[in-house]
Design a protein around this motif. Structure first.
Motif, PDB file in Angstrom:
ATOM      1  N   GLY A  76       0.820  -1.198   0.000  1.00  0.00           N
ATOM      2  CA  GLY A  76       0.000   0.000   0.000  1.00  0.00           C
ATOM      3  C   GLY A  76       0.856   1.250   0.000  1.00  0.00           C
ATOM      4  N   ALA A  77       2.127   1.104  -0.385  1.00  0.00           N
ATOM      5  CA  ALA A  77       3.046   2.240  -0.390  1.00  0.00           C
ATOM      6  C   ALA A  77       2.953   2.991  -1.710  1.00  0.00           C
ATOM      7  CB  ALA A  77       4.477   1.752  -0.154  1.00  0.00           C
ATOM      8  N   TRP A  78       3.600   4.139  -1.752  1.00  0.00           N
ATOM      9  CA  TRP A  78       3.707   4.923  -2.978  1.00  0.00           C
ATOM     10  C   TRP A  78       5.123   4.800  -3.517  1.00  0.00           C
ATOM     11  CZ3 TRP A  78       0.939  10.298  -2.164  1.00  0.00           C
ATOM     12  CH2 TRP A  78      -0.408  10.067  -1.890  1.00  0.00           C
ATOM     13  N   ALA A  79       5.235   4.852  -4.823  1.00  0.00           N
ATOM     14  CA  ALA A  79       6.548   4.843  -5.460  1.00  0.00           C
ATOM     15  C   ALA A  79       6.659   6.056  -6.368  1.00  0.00           C
ATOM     16  CB  ALA A  79       6.753   3.568  -6.266  1.00  0.00           C
ATOM     17  N   CYS A  80       7.813   6.689  -6.332  1.00  0.00           N
ATOM     18  CA  CYS A  80       8.092   7.814  -7.226  1.00  0.00           C
ATOM     19  C   CYS A  80       9.283   7.424  -8.088  1.00  0.00           C
ATOM     20  CB  CYS A  80       8.391   9.083  -6.423  1.00  0.00           C
ATOM     21  SG  CYS A  80       8.773  10.519  -7.455  1.00  0.00           S
ATOM     22  N   PHE A  81       9.032   7.175  -9.360  1.00  0.00           N
ATOM     23  CA  PHE A  81      10.083   6.779 -10.289  1.00  0.00           C
ATOM     24  C   PHE A  81      10.641   8.038 -10.950  1.00  0.00           C
ATOM     25  CE2 PHE A  81       7.446   2.984  -9.915  1.00  0.00           C
ATOM     26  CZ  PHE A  81       8.404   2.010  -9.682  1.00  0.00           C
ATOM     27  N   ASP A  82      11.828   8.422 -10.489  1.00  0.00           N
ATOM     28  CA  ASP A  82      12.466   9.637 -10.993  1.00  0.00           C
ATOM     29  C   ASP A  82      13.082   9.387 -12.367  1.00  0.00           C
ATOM     30  OD1 ASP A  82      12.456  12.184 -10.103  1.00  0.00           O
ATOM     31  OD2 ASP A  82      14.071  11.964  -8.655  1.00  0.00           O
ATOM     32  N   GLU A  83      12.966  10.373 -13.249  1.00  0.00           N
ATOM     33  CA  GLU A  83      13.500  10.266 -14.619  1.00  0.00           C
ATOM     34  C   GLU A  83      12.970   8.999 -15.297  1.00  0.00           C
ATOM     35  OE1 GLU A  83      15.077  12.788 -15.572  1.00  0.00           O
ATOM     36  OE2 GLU A  83      15.689  13.737 -13.710  1.00  0.00           O
ATOM     37  N   PHE A  84      11.660   8.818 -15.235  1.00  0.00           N
ATOM     38  CA  PHE A  84      11.034   7.587 -15.719  1.00  0.00           C
ATOM     39  C   PHE A  84      11.258   7.385 -17.212  1.00  0.00           C
ATOM     40  CE2 PHE A  84       7.235   5.084 -17.004  1.00  0.00           C
ATOM     41  CZ  PHE A  84       7.428   3.982 -16.182  1.00  0.00           C
ATOM     42  N   ASN A  85      11.341   8.471 -17.973  1.00  0.00           N
ATOM     43  CA  ASN A  85      11.476   8.332 -19.423  1.00  0.00           C
ATOM     44  C   ASN A  85      12.911   8.040 -19.863  1.00  0.00           C
ATOM     45  OD1 ASN A  85      12.166  10.874 -18.529  1.00  0.00           O
ATOM     46  ND2 ASN A  85      11.309  11.959 -20.288  1.00  0.00           N
ATOM     47  N   ARG A  86      13.787   7.686 -18.915  1.00  0.00           N
ATOM     48  CA  ARG A  86      15.121   7.204 -19.284  1.00  0.00           C
ATOM     49  C   ARG A  86      15.119   5.699 -19.534  1.00  0.00           C
ATOM     50  NH1 ARG A  86      19.597   9.185 -15.160  1.00  0.00           N
ATOM     51  NH2 ARG A  86      20.848   8.009 -16.655  1.00  0.00           N
ATOM     52  N   ILE A  87      14.049   5.008 -19.116  1.00  0.00           N
ATOM     53  CA  ILE A  87      13.956   3.562 -19.322  1.00  0.00           C
ATOM     54  C   ILE A  87      13.769   3.276 -20.812  1.00  0.00           C
ATOM     55  CG2 ILE A  87      12.671   1.486 -18.685  1.00  0.00           C
ATOM     56  CD1 ILE A  87      11.809   2.871 -16.140  1.00  0.00           C
ATOM     57  N   GLU A  88      14.340   2.172 -21.278  1.00  0.00           N
ATOM     58  CA  GLU A  88      14.241   1.799 -22.685  1.00  0.00           C
ATOM     59  C   GLU A  88      12.788   1.572 -23.092  1.00  0.00           C
ATOM     60  OE1 GLU A  88      16.507   1.834 -24.873  1.00  0.00           O
ATOM     61  OE2 GLU A  88      18.268   2.146 -23.614  1.00  0.00           O
ATOM     62  N   LEU A  89      12.495   1.882 -24.351  1.00  0.00           N
ATOM     63  CA  LEU A  89      11.124   1.809 -24.855  1.00  0.00           C
ATOM     64  C   LEU A  89      10.563   0.392 -24.751  1.00  0.00           C
ATOM     65  CD1 LEU A  89       8.848   3.423 -26.178  1.00  0.00           C
ATOM     66  CD2 LEU A  89       9.829   2.844 -28.411  1.00  0.00           C
TER      67      LEU A  89
END
Length: 599
Positions: free
Chosen positions: A323-336
């Protein structure tokens, strides 16, 4: 007798002389006993699970499992009786945990720690809310842990403002709020422990925002607690022995980042939030502040192009059960290619929440679902190495455009929380500039800016007049560094003139990074903004003597220029997490920072 082992993905690795467990398999099996294990690396997880006999050796890893727990307090009988924060605040557990009863199962007694953590904080909160009425405010603020103080303060603020609205006494309550803030600033200027000072600083920031909310309600003439301008605020209510957080889900004001208005609306629609904007606009901090405001654990994860869907799947399993929250920083650096699979993973979680399921299938595994989990992503559009999100991923998030925040307001409130009295001035004139025509000439009179505004003006003028260099930074992070340096100076020199402290912070933080041709321009800028202020020579005699001895041992000459550079490096280390030393070869860069390690 022959034993047959089935279900192993591979044979044991005997290359190191012993049986080596498959870390991915251990994570998969043990993670369901304690969901917090999903947020640990494989090495950390194996190290925790290997300490079955001595619970004390798990202490170094507690920070990764529990955000607010630094260590656990053990009794002489090796029973866990309390939890201790990094600020040395101690909260006694409502019950006692005996790790020996778990018979070596670390995950079992860690689950008990989580249960006692929640129950103990709830019990302590009840006591603090009740003690609010029978204890002097200044004493009450120091008698309880910081998290409890902030929560109880918000509960009472909500009740008092609602009562003031019904009784039409908001102006009186505004005066009371100003008096309380002034009293807290006086406390910050005195002697406090590190933990108490941190609590008071955070509380002043919250109370200043609350004071501004009251001023807004007065200006619009609110008459009812059902008015939209009141119900759109973050409100805390104490009902049936628990704290309830209420707000309308179309707008949110998180302290000073008022641009982020749709995150709670996204949660209401079972979507994720996607703050988007340039660096230094508060995307990650806004998400973290919102999580703390509603008492949710927020796990910040820095993304890179090396992430695969398996690592993301492990993370999502932990979030769904926690039930936690996650903040994925610079998410658009992940490969397509990975983003396409991640979209399916997030969609399966959101669909399970929408259908109000208690358990659901995630990548072939039946897991529990805590419907309060949520996923946030932050992006810097237009930067090199960034991917365009696929359409099936875009529809799972509500985009929030983050603009450049008001640096002056952030600086004012921060300096105020550090005990600076001149940080915020009441503007008497309704206009900043008055143009007067007299004998066909124009004269412009400008209201003297506050200390926080002078910090912002310094960086604005530097960006316009100084040369353009890659390592020059005039954004929010630079302002924050100056504020941190000003806080340290205020603690060391509480009776010094505040303008001198702020000017000293500006000079100490910025002068080391400017090139020689830019230094005269910088000196002209701050001398115009701080007219008549002469910086006294800092008391560095003891530091200089130590540096001379260290340089002599290395057969280096202690020239005035080199000593100044080493001192600048040392002062940068005190206010920054990391730094970069730039210069020509054989310029003394390596020896300079190595000498600082001996101080």
């Amino acid at each position: 007798m022959v034993l047959t082992l089935t279900g192993l993905s591979s044979a044991p690795d005997l290359s190191s002389g012993g049986v080596q467990p498959n870390p991915h398999q251990v994570t998969h099996i043990m993670g369901y006993s304690t969901w917090r294990f999903f947020f640990l690396s494989n090495d950390e997880l194996l190290e925790i699970l290997s300490e079955t006999k001595d619970p004390q050796r798990v202490q170094p890893h507690l920070k990764k499992c529990f955000e607010g727990i630094n260590t656990l307090e053990f009794s002489a009988e090796q029973e866990i009786v309390a939890m201790v924060s990094a600020e040395k605040e101690v909260v006694s557990f409502s019950g006692t945990i005996i790790p020996a009863d778990a018979k070596g199962m670390v995950e079992k007694w860690l689950a008990q720690v989580e249960e006692q953590m929640v129950q103990s904080m709830k019990d302590t909160c009840v006591e603090a809310i009740q003690a609010y009425f029978s204890t002097a405010k200044n004493k009450w603020l120091l008698d309880w842990p910081g998290q409890i103080v902030i929560c109880a303060e918000c509960v009472h603020w909500t009740a008092e403002v609602a009562q003031a609205i019904e009784d039409s006494t908001l102006p009186d309550y505004l005066r009371k709020s100003n008096d309380q803030i002034d009293d807290m600033v006086k406390m910050v200027r005195g002697k406090l422990s590190s933990g108490a000072r941190t609590t008071m600083g955070a509380l002043i920031v919250i109370d200043v925002h609350a004071r501004d909310v009251i001023s807004k309600l007065i200006s619009i003439g609110i008459k009812s607690t059902q008015d939209f301008n009141w119900i759109c605020q973050l409100r805390y209510y104490w009902r049936e022995g628990s704290v309830f957080v209420a707000m309308i889900t179309t707008e949110i004001h998180i302290f000073i980042f008022t641009e982020c208005r749709t995150l709670m609306g996204a949660l209401r629609l079972n979507l994720g939030g996607a703050p988007e904007g340039p660096a230094g606009t508060g995307k990650t901090e806004t998400t973290k502040d919102l999580a703390k405001a509603v008492a949710k654990q927020c796990v910040v994860f820095n993304c890179s192009d090396g992430l695969d869907y398996k690592a993301m799947g492990k993370f999502f399993k932990g979030l769904a059960q926690a039930g936690a929250w996650a903040c994925f920083d610079e998410f658009n650096r992940i490969e397509l290619e990975v983003l396409s699979v991640v979209a399916q993973q997030i969609h399966s979680i959101q669909m399970a929440i929408t259908q109000k399921l208690e358990r659901f299938m995630f990548e072939g595994t039946d897991i529990l679902l805590n419907p309060t989990c949520s996923i946030f992503i932050t992006m810097n559009p237009g930067y090199a190495g960034r991917q365009e999100l696929p359409d099936n991923l875009k529809v799972l998030f509500r985009t929030v455009a983050m603009m450049v925040p008001d640096y002056a307001m952030i600086g004012e409130i921060s300096l105020y929380s550090f005990g600076f009295i001149d940080a915020r001035r009441e503007i008497i004139l309704s206009v900043v500039c008055i143009l007067i025509k007299c004998w066909a000439r124009k004269y412009m009179f400008i209201v003297d800016p506050s200390l926080a505004e002078k910090i912002v003006y310094t960086y604005k003028l530097c960006s316009e007049q100084l040369s353009s260099q890659h390592h020059y930074d005039y954004g929010m992070r630079a302002v924050k560094t100056v504020l941190t340096a000003a806080r340290n100076l205020k603690l060391n020199y509480p009776d010094q003139l505040e303008a001198i402290l702020v000017l000293r912070a500006i000079v100490d933080v910025n002068l080391p990074k400017f090139l020689a041709q830019d230094v005269p321009l910088f000196e002209g800028i701050y001398s115009d903004l701080f007219p008549g202020i002469q910086l006294p020579q800092p008391d560095r005699d003891e530091l200089v003597e130590i540096l001379k001895k260290c340089l002599s041992k290395r057969n280096l000459q202690a020239t005035e220029w080199y000593m100044e550079k080493i001192i600048q490096v040392y002062e940068m280390i005190l206010v920054r997490h990391g730094l970069m030393i730039v210069g020509e070869p054989m310029g003394g860069k390596t020896c300079g920072y190595q000498v600082t390690t001996l101080i």
